[in-house]
Design a protein around this motif. Structure first.
Motif, PDB file in Angstrom:
ATOM      1  N   UNK A 121       0.816  -1.219   0.000  1.00  0.00           N
ATOM      2  CA  UNK A 121       0.000   0.000   0.000  1.00  0.00           C
ATOM      3  C   UNK A 121       0.853   1.275   0.000  1.00  0.00           C
ATOM      4  N   UNK A 122       1.873   1.374   0.882  1.00  0.00           N
ATOM      5  CA  UNK A 122       2.731   2.562   0.811  1.00  0.00           C
ATOM      6  C   UNK A 122       3.415   2.714  -0.543  1.00  0.00           C
ATOM      7  N   UNK A 123       3.762   1.578  -1.163  1.00  0.00           N
ATOM      8  CA  UNK A 123       4.365   1.641  -2.490  1.00  0.00           C
ATOM      9  C   UNK A 123       3.411   2.229  -3.518  1.00  0.00           C
ATOM     10  N   UNK A 124       2.145   1.807  -3.457  1.00  0.00           N
ATOM     11  CA  UNK A 124       1.137   2.331  -4.380  1.00  0.00           C
ATOM     12  C   UNK A 124       0.904   3.823  -4.135  1.00  0.00           C
ATOM     13  N   UNK A 125       0.876   4.216  -2.852  1.00  0.00           N
ATOM     14  CA  UNK A 125       0.743   5.638  -2.536  1.00  0.00           C
ATOM     15  C   UNK A 125       1.907   6.424  -3.135  1.00  0.00           C
ATOM     16  N   UNK A 126       3.106   5.900  -2.972  1.00  0.00           N
ATOM     17  CA  UNK A 126       4.299   6.594  -3.460  1.00  0.00           C
ATOM     18  C   UNK A 126       4.295   6.704  -4.977  1.00  0.00           C
ATOM     19  N   UNK A 127       3.826   5.677  -5.673  1.00  0.00           N
ATOM     20  CA  UNK A 127       3.762   5.731  -7.131  1.00  0.00           C
ATOM     21  C   UNK A 127       2.804   6.839  -7.588  1.00  0.00           C
ATOM     22  N   UNK A 128       1.647   6.922  -6.908  1.00  0.00           N
ATOM     23  CA  UNK A 128       0.692   7.977  -7.241  1.00  0.00           C
ATOM     24  C   UNK A 128       1.282   9.358  -6.942  1.00  0.00           C
ATOM     25  N   UNK A 129       1.961   9.478  -5.799  1.00  0.00           N
ATOM     26  CA  UNK A 129       2.586  10.751  -5.432  1.00  0.00           C
ATOM     27  C   UNK A 129       3.680  11.138  -6.424  1.00  0.00           C
ATOM     28  N   UNK A 130       4.444  10.145  -6.884  1.00  0.00           N
ATOM     29  CA  UNK A 130       5.520  10.421  -7.843  1.00  0.00           C
ATOM     30  C   UNK A 130       4.949  10.952  -9.150  1.00  0.00           C
ATOM     31  N   UNK A 131       3.846  10.352  -9.627  1.00  0.00           N
ATOM     32  CA  UNK A 131       3.244  10.801 -10.885  1.00  0.00           C
ATOM     33  C   UNK A 131       2.769  12.247 -10.801  1.00  0.00           C
ATOM     34  N   UNK A 132       2.313  12.656  -9.608  1.00  0.00           N
ATOM     35  CA  UNK A 132       1.734  13.990  -9.438  1.00  0.00           C
ATOM     36  C   UNK A 132       2.677  14.968  -8.748  1.00  0.00           C
ATOM     37  N   UNK A 133       3.911  14.526  -8.458  1.00  0.00           N
ATOM     38  CA  UNK A 133       4.913  15.352  -7.758  1.00  0.00           C
ATOM     39  C   UNK A 133       4.395  15.844  -6.410  1.00  0.00           C
ATOM     40  N   UNK A 134       3.757  14.940  -5.674  1.00  0.00           N
ATOM     41  CA  UNK A 134       3.227  15.249  -4.343  1.00  0.00           C
ATOM     42  C   UNK A 134       4.159  14.655  -3.289  1.00  0.00           C
ATOM     43  N   UNK A 135       4.602  15.421  -2.306  1.00  0.00           N
ATOM     44  CA  UNK A 135       5.446  14.873  -1.234  1.00  0.00           C
ATOM     45  C   UNK A 135       4.664  13.871  -0.374  1.00  0.00           C
ATOM     46  N   UNK A 136       5.358  12.834   0.058  1.00  0.00           N
ATOM     47  CA  UNK A 136       4.777  11.795   0.907  1.00  0.00           C
ATOM     48  C   UNK A 136       5.565  11.679   2.205  1.00  0.00           C
ATOM     49  N   UNK A 137       4.878  11.775   3.330  1.00  0.00           N
ATOM     50  CA  UNK A 137       5.483  11.530   4.642  1.00  0.00           C
ATOM     51  C   UNK A 137       4.942  10.198   5.137  1.00  0.00           C
ATOM     52  N   UNK A 138       5.837   9.274   5.430  1.00  0.00           N
ATOM     53  CA  UNK A 138       5.451   7.909   5.799  1.00  0.00           C
ATOM     54  C   UNK A 138       6.070   7.541   7.137  1.00  0.00           C
ATOM     55  N   UNK A 139       5.268   7.011   8.035  1.00  0.00           N
ATOM     56  CA  UNK A 139       5.755   6.636   9.366  1.00  0.00           C
ATOM     57  C   UNK A 139       6.213   5.184   9.362  1.00  0.00           C
ATOM     58  N   UNK A 140       7.453   4.970   9.769  1.00  0.00           N
ATOM     59  CA  UNK A 140       7.994   3.616   9.861  1.00  0.00           C
ATOM     60  C   UNK A 140       8.429   3.340  11.303  1.00  0.00           C
ATOM     61  N   UNK A 141       9.352   2.416  11.491  1.00  0.00           N
ATOM     62  CA  UNK A 141       9.606   1.885  12.829  1.00  0.00           C
ATOM     63  C   UNK A 141      11.051   1.479  13.046  1.00  0.00           C
TER      64      UNK A 141
END
Length: 281
Positions: free
Chosen positions: A76-96
């Motif tokens: 899911x985060x990968x799919x979000x990132x692909x969409x963000x990359x296409x639209x040049x939208x920054x993504x903040x993702x919480x990891x651990x």
């Protein structure tokens, strides 16, 4: 507009208090078990920034539900990132911190090799890789030992058990930085601003509370601030076997984040505030 994946989790709830104008997506709006649907939501909304504050966090259950955890935390985060990359939208993702093996005593740097020791950690590490591979402008924010007045966390568990028992046995050979959800939410918003101003900030960061402490000493401080007369006995991890292995060393080097003006929070101050809020609720 800020688009936030997550609605009821500790960090998502803190974000709602800090940024009520943001659009928050619950499972009915964007089910992370359907990565393509998550990507479509981003394409439909076209926000200025995306924050992924949702995840599969049941560490022990992930040992059995590996496929589901992999989809939610990895694909899911990968799919979000692909969409963000296409639209040049920054993504903040919480990891651990669970992406590390937990050996040694040193604080782990973002650049240190990852080697997760349980399924949860492996799925979160997969999510990190998918984001990087997508080429999105991003900030992966690794954190640890999250607590807040809401949800399921160590502070709430200790207060509940302390009201039932006079003595507790708590693990003393796992050390990390307890981190208030509110501080993580603030860091997410700050990172979103940094990415908007300077896309060269894209990368992986650590953010955890200080000072580092064992679970047992964390429990003692909880009881001290709660005025609860509970005796804590130090025990080793192997006395509390769990389906998922826990890392012994969860210390995180947060110097890169501090260099951006996002300092480590003192969890003792936040703990007092959290306990006060719990008492009032």
């Amino acid at each position: 507009m800020i688009l936030v994946f997550g609605q009821t989790g500790q960090i998502a709830r803190a974000l709602q208090e800090l940024a009520p104008e943001a659009q928050f997506l619950g499972r009915a709006d964007a089910d992370l078990s359907d990565p393509a649907a998550c990507a479509r939501v981003i394409t439909d909304h076209r926000p200025k920034v995306v924050i992924n504050a949702a995840a599969y966090t049941a560490v022990d259950r992930a040992e059995e539900e590996i496929e589901l955890a992999t989809i939610i935390n990895g694909e899911a985060p990968g799919a979000m990132a692909e969409a963000c990359a296409r639209l040049s939208i920054p993504l903040v993702h919480i990891s651990t911190d669970y992406v590390f093996d937990g050996t040694g005593d040193d604080r782990r740097k973002p650049s240190d090799p990852v080697a997760p020791v349980n399924s949860y950690g492996r799925t979160k590490e997969l999510g990190e890789r998918r984001i990087r591979e997508a080429g999105a402008i991003h900030a992966i924010l690794r954190t640890s030992w999250v607590f807040s007045p809401h949800g399921s966390n160590f502070v709430r568990t200790m207060v509940r058990l302390g009201g039932e028992r006079e003595e507790l046995r708590v693990v003393a050979d796992q050390v990390g930085g307890p981190t208030p959800a509110k501080a993580i939410a603030e860091a997410c918003l700050a990172m979103a601003g940094k990415l908007a101003d300077n896309r060269d900030c894209s990368g992986t960061y650590h953010f955890a509370g200080e000072p580092d402490v064992s679970w047992a000493d964390f429990a003692r401080e909880i009881f001290r601030l709660s005025n609860m007369d509970v005796r804590v006995h130090d025990v080793a991890t192997d006395e509390f076997p769990t389906p998922a292995t826990r890392p012994a060393n969860s210390r995180l080097d947060c110097s890169d984040t501090a260099a951006l003006g996002i300092a480590r929070p003192d969890w003792r101050i936040s703990l007092k505030e959290t306990l006060d809020l719990m008492e009032k609720s």
